[in-house]
Design a protein around this motif. Sequence first.
Motif, short mmCIF file in Angstrom:
data_model
loop_
_atom_site.label_atom_id
_atom_site.label_comp_id
_atom_site.label_asym_id
_atom_site.label_seq_id
_atom_site.Cartn_x
_atom_site.Cartn_y
_atom_site.Cartn_z
N THR A 185 13.65 -0.77 22.74
CA THR A 185 13.60 0.50 23.01
C THR A 185 15.13 1.17 22.70
N SER A 186 14.95 2.57 22.45
CA SER A 186 16.35 3.00 21.88
C SER A 186 17.42 3.06 22.96
N GLY A 187 16.91 3.04 24.25
CA GLY A 187 17.98 2.92 25.15
C GLY A 187 18.91 4.04 25.45
N HIS A 325 -3.96 13.97 22.09
CA HIS A 325 -2.56 14.10 22.79
C HIS A 325 -2.73 12.68 23.76
N ALA A 326 -1.61 11.78 23.41
CA ALA A 326 -1.43 10.42 23.97
C ALA A 326 -0.12 10.45 24.53
N TRP A 327 -0.16 9.39 25.51
CA TRP A 327 1.05 8.91 26.01
C TRP A 327 1.28 7.57 26.10
N MET A 329 4.54 4.03 25.71
CA MET A 329 5.90 3.75 25.48
C MET A 329 5.85 2.37 24.81
N THR A 330 6.83 1.91 24.17
CA THR A 330 7.08 0.43 23.60
C THR A 330 6.63 -0.38 24.55
N GLU A 331 7.09 -0.23 25.83
CA GLU A 331 6.86 -1.16 26.94
C GLU A 331 5.36 -1.54 27.15
N LYS A 359 -2.22 18.13 29.00
CA LYS A 359 -2.02 17.15 29.85
C LYS A 359 -2.14 15.79 28.92
N GLN A 360 -1.69 14.68 29.48
CA GLN A 360 -1.58 13.41 28.68
C GLN A 360 -2.66 12.60 28.81
N GLY A 361 -3.64 13.10 29.63
CA GLY A 361 -5.09 12.28 29.61
C GLY A 361 -5.15 11.14 30.67
N GLY A 419 9.68 5.00 34.42
CA GLY A 419 10.62 6.24 34.24
C GLY A 419 10.33 7.73 33.96
N ASP A 420 8.81 7.78 33.89
CA ASP A 420 8.33 9.09 33.75
C ASP A 420 7.94 9.62 35.15
N VAL A 421 7.95 10.89 35.32
CA VAL A 421 7.29 11.37 36.38
C VAL A 421 6.18 12.45 35.92
N ASP A 434 8.15 15.12 33.41
CA ASP A 434 9.61 15.04 33.02
C ASP A 434 9.73 13.52 32.93
N ARG A 435 11.05 13.08 32.25
CA ARG A 435 11.51 11.74 32.56
C ARG A 435 12.22 11.76 33.62
N ALA A 436 12.09 10.77 34.34
CA ALA A 436 12.92 11.01 35.70
C ALA A 436 14.46 11.52 35.32
N ALA A 523 16.35 8.83 17.53
CA ALA A 523 16.07 7.89 16.41
C ALA A 523 14.76 7.77 16.15
N THR A 524 14.02 8.23 17.18
CA THR A 524 12.40 8.08 17.12
C THR A 524 11.70 9.61 16.85
N GLY A 525 12.72 10.71 16.74
CA GLY A 525 12.33 11.89 16.35
C GLY A 525 11.91 12.85 17.57
N LYS A 526 12.54 12.18 18.73
CA LYS A 526 12.18 13.16 19.73
C LYS A 526 13.42 14.08 20.36
N ILE A 527 13.24 15.14 20.85
CA ILE A 527 14.26 16.03 21.15
C ILE A 527 15.34 14.95 22.10
P1 ADP Z 1 11.92 5.42 22.81
O1 ADP Z 1 12.69 5.77 24.13
O2 ADP Z 1 12.89 4.36 22.27
O3 ADP Z 1 11.71 6.80 22.09
P2 ADP Z 1 9.37 5.12 23.69
O4 ADP Z 1 8.59 5.62 22.32
O5 ADP Z 1 8.90 3.89 24.15
O6 ADP Z 1 10.83 4.72 23.50
O7 ADP Z 1 9.29 6.34 24.44
C1 ADP Z 1 8.47 6.32 25.69
C2 ADP Z 1 8.59 7.70 26.29
O8 ADP Z 1 8.42 8.59 25.64
C3 ADP Z 1 7.86 7.92 27.52
O9 ADP Z 1 8.35 7.19 28.46
C4 ADP Z 1 7.55 9.06 27.81
O10 ADP Z 1 9.00 9.82 28.49
C5 ADP Z 1 7.76 9.84 26.44
N1 ADP Z 1 6.33 10.17 26.09
C6 ADP Z 1 5.48 9.35 25.15
N2 ADP Z 1 4.43 10.08 24.80
C7 ADP Z 1 4.51 11.31 25.55
C8 ADP Z 1 3.59 12.68 25.88
N3 ADP Z 1 2.58 12.59 25.16
N4 ADP Z 1 4.20 13.40 26.75
C9 ADP Z 1 5.48 13.33 27.45
N5 ADP Z 1 6.14 12.34 27.06
C10 ADP Z 1 5.83 11.26 26.38
#
Ligand code: ADP
Length: 545
Positions: A185-187, A325-327, A329-331, A359-361, A419-421, A434-436, A523-527
Amino acid sequence: MHGLMMDTPLVITDIMRHADRCHGDTEVVSVTVDTPRHRTTLREIFHRARKLANALTRAGIKPGDRVATLAWNDYRHLELYYAVSCMGAVLHTINPRLFPEQVAYIVNHAEDRLLFVDPMVLPLVEKLWPALESLEQVVVLTDDAHMPSSALSDLVSYESFIADEADSFDWPDLDERAASSLCYTSGTTGNPKGVLFSHRSTVLHNFVALMGDSLGCTRRDVALVVVPMFHANSWGLAYAAPSIGTKMVFPGPKMGDGATLAALIKEESITLAAGVPTVWQLLLNHAREAGIKLAPLRRVSVGGSACPLAIMKEFVEKHDCEVLHAWGMTEMSPIGTLNAFPHGFEEWPEAEQDALRVKQGQPVLGVQMKIVDDFGRELPWDGKSAGVVKVRGPFVCSDYFKLGHPSEAHSETGWFATGDVATMDPDGVMQITDRAKDVIKSGGEWISSIDLENIASGHPKVLQAAVIGIKHSKWDERPLLIVVPRPGEQPTREEILGWLQGRIARWWTPDDVAFVESIPLTATGKISKLELRKQFADYVWPGAE
Ligand code: ADP
């Protein structure tokens, strides 16, 4: 009394054997550095995977050894996926966009013996070479004709690496609990952590990825695999599509290029796709500017970060394309929840539909979930109580690879703290707030940055929005809204705050709006909230000292 059913091991080798026999003719199309549109079939890919397994054996790779890739999505990467795991070794996929020091750290930590690298990423390896202690050989993912010149000696092209090998290989009988692949995970804090998948976890996750309301693969579909193969096993698509005979289209290094993705959708008749919201934003921008419809795309899976409603609605309304919409994580291998709509959803009032879309479902079958408060006490599923999400199941990681100390996320035995809320509705529909570590605490109450971002990015002049908490003398923290305007637009602070009025609780209103040209991505294209917080470290509220 035990049941009288066979106890055959759950191994990736059986996915491969099944796909080879039943879906060998299925086409696989790749954009690579040397070919704009490479075409092959699953049969040919598995044929070459056998040659690759022989070549790896000749190179001394033994069960359990780590073989690394720094590669984009294409057919050679797929060959590595199957050859490495099915011969009993461990495929370590590395994200080429990580900070170089992180790449070096994880190669050494994983003790990778061999590295397969895309020609575009070779300069990174050259730079890091003296620090890559465990590597014995680097194989460049191309043929001899396209080998880049390099300061590194002993480089070999992938095609010559496998060329002289026999095309039969006796795949070993593996323990289903044997490690199959590894992804760090990008940590955002501390060093990256390794998630070590097993054959069993991968096969069980594959069944979930293949459910009707999941990634949506059928034998008639054509999948655009945008989600990187270096990130959480491309969300399982690299196993699910071959399992059912879905044609795969790999965009290679062009995964962030809206024009290429749009061309692939049209020319390869792509019907489904999976990726993070930022990629879909780029694709939709391109479609809007070019005045095109993204036919025949019918379903897009989106996750990795919260998908703004505006993106989902544009897909549905302008392109007749449903969004899942899916939620995860690597773990979690990575799918954790899927937001599938119930029967009759189409008849719901629009506001109710929208409220569910964001919502994430619900947790997928196989994932157990709970939300807990700061003291670890379980909170009710009432749609209001927000707590840290904990999960468990046969494709959730039980520990990190060679961590060297107990993992904080695993402090409660048998559970993993994500680590997600989130809040949970009574029927198990989860909404991430949010993320915590990104939660904004104002006057002791939590403000959801995700909600604010979602609503702000629905403003017609807003391209992208992010919210971070900034220290505040009275309230501890208050939200700052950071906005990238759409090209040619110049929204004002008042317009944006006016848009939020009535759509959010008054006290959630950001105290200021900052306009920027772009928002940093991870690195994974997230904000990247971490980077944003650094950029705005010296920010002072208007009127404050
Ligand atoms: P990295 O931190 O390397 O990008 P992950 O892809 O494993 O690793 O990230 C997982 C995190 O991405 C989740 O713990 C959550 O915070 C966020 N996430 C994933 N999918 C969603 C979603 N649909 N809505 C909100 N947050 C999300």
